[in-house]
Design an enzyme around this catalytic site. Structure first.
Site, mmCIF file in Angstrom:
data_model
loop_
_atom_site.group_PDB
_atom_site.id
_atom_site.type_symbol
_atom_site.label_atom_id
_atom_site.label_comp_id
_atom_site.label_asym_id
_atom_site.label_seq_id
_atom_site.Cartn_x
_atom_site.Cartn_y
_atom_site.Cartn_z
ATOM 1 C CD GLU A 120 -1.080 -2.779 1.526
ATOM 2 O OE1 GLU A 120 -0.152 -2.419 1.845
ATOM 3 O OE2 GLU A 120 -2.132 -3.612 2.361
ATOM 4 C CD1 TRP A 121 4.813 3.407 2.922
ATOM 5 C CD2 TRP A 121 6.361 2.675 1.520
ATOM 6 N NE1 TRP A 121 6.230 4.193 2.998
ATOM 7 C CE2 TRP A 121 7.081 3.851 2.209
ATOM 8 C CE3 TRP A 121 7.521 2.151 0.043
ATOM 9 C CZ2 TRP A 121 8.704 4.438 2.229
ATOM 10 C CZ3 TRP A 121 8.367 2.633 0.338
ATOM 11 C CH2 TRP A 121 8.844 3.299 0.905
ATOM 12 C CE LYS A 125 22.521 -2.359 -4.286
ATOM 13 N NZ LYS A 125 22.384 -3.856 -5.570
ATOM 14 C CG HIS A 171 24.979 -3.900 -15.769
ATOM 15 N ND1 HIS A 171 25.277 -2.716 -15.731
ATOM 16 C CD2 HIS A 171 23.884 -3.662 -15.000
ATOM 17 C CE1 HIS A 171 24.583 -1.658 -15.079
ATOM 18 N NE2 HIS A 171 24.371 -2.562 -14.468
ATOM 19 C CG HIS A 229 18.197 4.827 -10.484
ATOM 20 N ND1 HIS A 229 19.154 4.242 -11.329
ATOM 21 C CD2 HIS A 229 18.433 3.564 -10.080
ATOM 22 C CE1 HIS A 229 19.893 3.378 -11.159
ATOM 23 N NE2 HIS A 229 18.490 2.284 -10.916
HETATM 24 N N1 GLN Z 1 20.220 -6.781 -17.459
HETATM 25 C C1 GLN Z 1 19.595 -6.254 -15.963
HETATM 26 C C2 GLN Z 1 18.826 -4.877 -16.510
HETATM 27 O O1 GLN Z 1 19.035 -3.847 -17.931
HETATM 28 C C3 GLN Z 1 20.593 -5.377 -15.560
HETATM 29 C C4 GLN Z 1 20.172 -4.882 -14.153
HETATM 30 C C5 GLN Z 1 20.423 -4.129 -13.113
HETATM 31 O O2 GLN Z 1 21.822 -3.805 -12.906
HETATM 32 N N2 GLN Z 1 20.103 -4.170 -12.073
HETATM 33 O O3 GLN Z 1 17.259 -4.058 -16.257
HETATM 34 ZN ZN ZN Z 2 22.722 -1.763 -13.197
#
Ligand code: GLN
Ligand code: ZN
Length: 766
Positions: free
Chosen positions: A19-20, A113, A647, A700
């Site tokens: 719900e948040w 993180k 990645h 982001h």
């Molecule tokens: N391949 C993933 C994406 O493009 C990598 C996501 C991630 O680094 N968290 O969503």
């Molecule tokens: Zn990433």
């Protein structure tokens, strides 16, 4: 009569059914007002407090609730607001969200993180002009709310000054002491007001005390708590540590506070050893974190009882608080709403509410005598036994493959320079190749399609058609944007770990088992409950189809073993290393399926590698070696012609750059845009010779970055990296972004790359 008490360190803020998230996103999209948002949030908060009260928790935390992130809460409360967010006409709440999410004129603060978890906090920033001031006494308002509305005398929770400052950036190391001195009086003021309002206990979280502190830092801790104590305050201070053993137990327990919170789960037994060796001050309270707050398994109550018995030989019952090892933020809310899990498995699980039940049960046993809980202990043991022998957990082949590998070194046939020559020949990529990280915008249309298929409204054929159509659309779009290496888009994936978990044996899925990852985003980690094996190909269908539509290379997309492990709730009955080896061997098979289908570039994502780094230096090497081993185990069998990409997300890489080299991946992309290029400095002092992409824009944030901005970012990177090795890409997957942000952003990125290529062509490469 005094007795042992139960407590929690923090409770999930997202609600039983998220719900948040719903409330936040409705507010951000302006479909509800600020007032609506405040009401919804208050409802959630009070509901969670009442629930804990009903479950019998004696000391209930207040102020652990947040509208985004508790580190950001603390930063804003103390006026740590970056200069670029100072706007006269914004409310504090607007500013708060701007810092977290960015706005038209300003890039969001970096997030990273929270210790070794997958929770992201917003990194507080000090600017030239930042002077900490008390903007609001948050814990006080939450305390009063709980008291007035529910009659709960809560335990205000606040991030402690040393951890707050250690996690902040934008100041020089030598200024640490003086900045701390500006914060401490503000904390004193907060504590004083809490005392006046009738607070009994305040919990100051100092998880930094679980890391290796220097002598100087330890002095700062001592000095800070001496000062907090010397002021004329009434509430008792509980100094809370978690995620590790206290790094200097003796120093800790000599601090002049009233109680200490210790993690007896993630400490390798060291907190208890220290307790036994050095004892515990007779006039202080111990908050013993005995139930694992980070994983989903029911406790072996017999074992917990024994531990508490041993603790009670040192600390008397009336000075003991029993609680989870850390905030329950890291686990889902309740198992009760899960209807589709096998009963054998369900019986072995404990989420936040069930963990609280374990705690209050143990406390009952202490206060009323063991016979009062004997039956419960017995039942719990039976449930755990039943699960242990649950047949689907056991896959003899997977176990055998791991033991067949033994300690063999997983290495590729050719060295990197030899492979590189083959790759250049085969792919003929331009200098500064452009690409993306894998996922493309997951529109509501796509999410709906997945859900229709899942619920049986769509046949497999209809669904496959739909996915293929999306793949085809986006192959076209990527080609017209002019990207050099394409992706299929990951439309068929809800989540990069869940997707693989669903195809592999040994994983189970909850319906509502969400945990907060960053901001309103939650993840639903799968549960690794048994041996991992791969019965059939997992990704070839979509990727091969994408490749069939274009002459440009399409990268195969897989999630790496460390990340699958780290973003799941893992089994604990065998070593982590053995679980990750099983996963790696399953991926090894998948990679050969992709190769057999003509895929020449394969990306194995390890975004979680860095976050898994242990808090203590002494444990880091082993963790890194095991992580490298399993990554290589997954990727070592490929053809020389195949280019392996990887990645990684968010972080300071300086510390692990050597390990990154050892992964032996041909190309790595690293998230960096949000840390404003600081990462680049890490490459000034190391020689890294393989392909590398440092994200040139932050995915982001909803902002579309300009061509100029990205050109600058590329040029800055080229100061430390060779143009022959540099790749241009956004800093992470694009699934959370809209199409109208993504397409212009990528166009600008390609245009920026062209401009840099032209500049390079004008000036011969070194
Ligand atoms: N391949 C993933 C994406 O493009 C990598 C996501 C991630 O680094 N968290 O969503
Ligand atoms: Zn990433």
């Amino acid at each position: 009569m005094k007795r042992t008490r139960s407590s929690t360190i923090g409770y999930p803020r997202i609600g039983e059914k998220r719900e948040w998230k719903e409330a936040l996103e409705a507010y951000w999209s302006e479909s509800i007002t600020e007032k609506d948002l405040l009401t919804k949030m208050a409802d959630l908060r009070l509901n969670d407090l009442q629930k804990q009260k009903d479950l019998g928790v004696d000391l209930i935390p207040v102020g652990d609730f947040s509208f985004y992130d508790h580190v950001l809460d603390t930063a804003v409360m103390f006026g740590l607001i970056p200069d670029r967010f100072h706007a006269e006409d914004s409310s504090l709440l607007e500013t708060y969200f701007d810092i977290a999410r960015g706005n038209k004129g300003a890039i969001a603060s970096e997030m990273t993180k929270w210790f070794n978890t997958n929770y992201h906090y917003i990194v507080p920033e000090f600017d030239q002009n930042t002077t900490p001031v008390l903007k609001e006494n948050r814990p006080l308002s939450y305390f009063l709310e709980a008291k007035n509305k529910l009659g709960i005398i809560g335990k205000p929770v606040l991030l402690g000054p040393v951890t707050l400052l250690k996690l902040s950036k934008g100041y020089k190391n030598e200024d640490f002491g003086s900045l701390l001195n500006t914060l401490v009086p503000l904390y004193q003021h907060v504590l004083k007001e809490l005392g006046e309002a009738g607070v009994e206990w305040v919990q100051l979280d100092e998880p930094i005390l679980g890391t290796d502190l220097t002598e100087k830092e330890q002095e700062y801790v001592t000095d800070t708590y001496n000062k907090l104590h010397s002021s004329n305050i009434k509430p008792k201070i509980l100094l809370q540590t978690y995620f590790e053993a206290a790094s200097d137990y003796e120093a800790l327990i000599s601090l002049p506070v009233d109680g200490f919170g210790l993690d007896f789960v993630h400490d390798d037994g060291r907190n208890f050893d220290a307790l036994k060796k050095f004892g515990f001050p007779a006039d202080k309270t111990l908050a013993a974190g005995v139930v694992n707050g980070r994983n989903v398994w029911g406790s072996d109550l017999e074992e917990k009882w024994d531990l508490l018995e041993r603790i009670r030989e040192i600390v008397s019952g009336d000075r003991l608080i029993v609680q989870p090892s850390c905030s329950l933020l890291h686990v889902p809310v309740t198992v009760k709403t899960e209807e589709n899990l096998a009963p054998e498995l369900k019986g072995a699980l404990a989420f936040a509410d069930e963990k609280i039940e374990e705690i209050t049960l143990l406390v009952k046993g202490i206060n009323q005598g063991r016979p009062s809980i004997e039956e419960n202990i017995k039942h719990q043991r039976e449930r755990l036994q039943l699960f242990h022998h649950f047949p689907p957990r056991i896959k003899p082949d997977a176990q055998k493959e791991v033991s067949d590998w033994g300690g063999k070194e997983p290495i590729r046939d050719l060295s990197f320079p030899e492979r590189q020559a083959l790759h250049q020949d085969q792919f003929k990529l331009p200098i500064l190749p452009t690409t993306t990280i894998g996922s493309l915008p997951q529109t509501s249309e796509i999410r709906q399609a997945r859900s229709r298929y899942r619920h049986g409204d769509w046949s497999a054929a209809t669904y496959d058609n739909f996915i293929n159509q999306k793949v085809a659309e986006w192959i076209d779009i990527q080609e017209s944007i002019g990207l050099d290496v394409l992706v299929h888009g990951e439309f068929e994936r809800n989540d990069m770990v869940e997707y693989f978990g669903e195809k592999l044996d040994g994983f189970a899925f909850t319906k509502f088992g969400w945990v907060q990852s960053y901001g309103s985003r939650s993840v639903k980690p799968p549960i690794i409950y048994g041996d991992v094996a791969s019965p059939e190909p997992m990704t070839t269908k979509e990727i091969t189809y994408a490749q069939s539509l274009t002459n440009k290379p399409v990268k195969g997309m897989l999630t790496g073993p460390v990340t699958i492990y780290k973003w799941s709730f893992p089994r604990e009955d065998i070593h982590a290393f053995d679980v990750t080896k099983q996963i790696a061997l399953a991926l090894q098979k998948e990679i050969s399926h992709l190769e057999e289908n003509g895929i020449g570039m394969i990306q194995v994502d390890e975004p979680a590698l860095r976050e898994g780094l242990p808090l203590k230096d002494s444990k880091k090497q082993q963790y890194l070696q095991e992580s490298i081993y399993v990554f290589r185990l997954a990727t070592c069998k490929v053809k020389n012609e195949t280019q392996i990409h990887t990645h990684m997300c968010y972080s300071e890489f300086g510390e692990i750059i050597d390990s990154i080299k050892q992964l032996d991946a041909d190309v790595i992309s690293i998230e960096t845009a949000r840390s404003h290029g600081e990462l680049i400095a890490d490459f000034e002092n190391v020689s890294y010779d393989k392909g590398i992409g440092l994200g040139v824009y932050d995915i982001h944030s909803p902002r579309v970055p300009s061509t100029e901005e990205m050109e600058t970012s590329i040029l800055r990177a080229l100061k430390v990296l060779h143009p022959q090795q540099f790749w241009v890409n956004p800093d992470c997957g694009l699934k959370t972004r809209g199409i109208d942000e993504t397409v212009p952003s990528l166009k600008n990125m390609v245009e920026a790359t062209k401009r840099v290529r032209e500049k390079l062509a004008a000036v011969p490469v070194r």
